[in-house]
Enzyme design. Structure first.
Site, PDB file in Angstrom:
ATOM      1  CB  SER A  13     -69.757 -32.784 -28.816  1.00 30.64           C
ATOM      2  OG  SER A  13     -68.669 -31.702 -28.617  1.00 30.64           O
ATOM      3  CG  ASN A  14     -64.490 -31.978 -27.370  1.00 33.14           C
ATOM      4  OD1 ASN A  14     -63.752 -32.000 -28.270  1.00 33.14           O
ATOM      5  ND2 ASN A  14     -65.186 -30.759 -27.194  1.00 33.14           N
ATOM      6  CG  MET A  87     -68.791 -25.525 -17.626  1.00 34.38           C
ATOM      7  SD  MET A  87     -67.735 -24.691 -19.047  1.00 34.38           S
ATOM      8  CE  MET A  87     -68.198 -23.208 -18.967  1.00 34.38           C
ATOM      9  CB  ILE A  90     -58.302 -27.778 -12.175  1.00 36.82           C
ATOM     10  CG1 ILE A  90     -58.975 -28.550 -13.298  1.00 36.82           C
ATOM     11  CG2 ILE A  90     -57.578 -29.158 -11.504  1.00 36.82           C
ATOM     12  CD1 ILE A  90     -60.031 -29.457 -12.774  1.00 36.82           C
ATOM     13  CG  ASN A 104     -59.169 -27.412 -20.954  1.00 35.27           C
ATOM     14  OD1 ASN A 104     -60.325 -27.855 -21.069  1.00 35.27           O
ATOM     15  ND2 ASN A 104     -59.023 -25.899 -21.038  1.00 35.27           N
ATOM     16  CG  HIS A 106     -59.738 -22.533 -24.677  1.00 35.85           C
ATOM     17  ND1 HIS A 106     -60.789 -22.310 -23.985  1.00 35.85           N
ATOM     18  CD2 HIS A 106     -59.487 -21.281 -25.578  1.00 35.85           C
ATOM     19  CE1 HIS A 106     -61.034 -20.825 -24.054  1.00 35.85           C
ATOM     20  NE2 HIS A 106     -60.250 -20.393 -24.855  1.00 35.85           N
TER      21      HIS A 106
END
Ligand code: GRF
Length: 184
Positions: A13-14, A87, A90, A104, A106
């Protein structure tokens, strides 16, 4: 134009929100996915965004996997990587190749509630306010310098809280990316 790669593993969705915002100065040039059945792959195809789906099992070691990703992302001439529900942690090969150029999102006000199920953690903790954070990525889990945060008020049930946090994410992430592109 800042060439953006979005890394995602799931619903996407992002990713969709970033694409659909048509962020000025940004081309969503690549969707990288580590899971062949992820819904995000279909969203990328619908939007005409080039996809790369590449699983860790294709490589003998974690570092080899990341080095292969670095090669692919460099080949696509990517400037900035936005993790959006990716998921995997890195590691050094990517961090070195894209130092200061990986961000990122969150779903909590970091440093509160890092890691998995941040919305559930906040709900269980019964805090008055939770929210969303966009931050630069380092070798930790949801650590790294914070770029932007927005608060979200606690809701009566978990599902409503999830919806509120996700819609805050979909507004914040394109804005932060636009800001980065302006400074690019
Ligand atoms: C989002 O809540 C994001 O903050 C977290 O993972 C979720 C991904 O959702 N890192 P989606 O795949 O973008 O729908």
């Amino acid at each position: 134009m800042m060439r953006l790669a979005v890394f995602a593993s799931g619903a996407g969705s992002n990713f969709a929100a970033i694409c659909d915002a048509n962020v000025p100065g940004v081309e969503v040039a690549l969707l990288f996915c580590d899971r062949p059945k992820a819904r995000v792959l279909g969203l990328a195809e619908e939007r005409g965004v080039p996809t790369l789906c590449f699983q860790p099992s294709a490589c003998a070691t974690r570092d080899e996997y990341e080095r292969a990703i670095v090669d692919m992302v460099e080949e696509a001439q990517i400037d900035v990587i936005a993790l959006a529900g990716y998921m995997r942690i890195i590691h050094q090969p990517l961090l070195d190749a894209f130092a200061g150029r990986i961000i990122n999102i969150h779903p909590s006000l970091l440093p509160s509630f890092p890691g998995k199920d941040a919305i559930g953690q906040a709900f269980e903790a019964g805090v008055d306010t939770t929210g969303v954070t966009v931050h630069f990525v380092d070798s930790g889990i949801d650590t790294g310098p914070i770029i932007a945060q927005v608060p979200v008020k606690m809701c009566a049930d978990r599902e409503t809280l999830e919806e509120a946090v996700h819609s805050a994410e979909h507004e914040l992430y394109p804005k932060v990316i636009e800001q980065l592109a302006r400074e690019w």
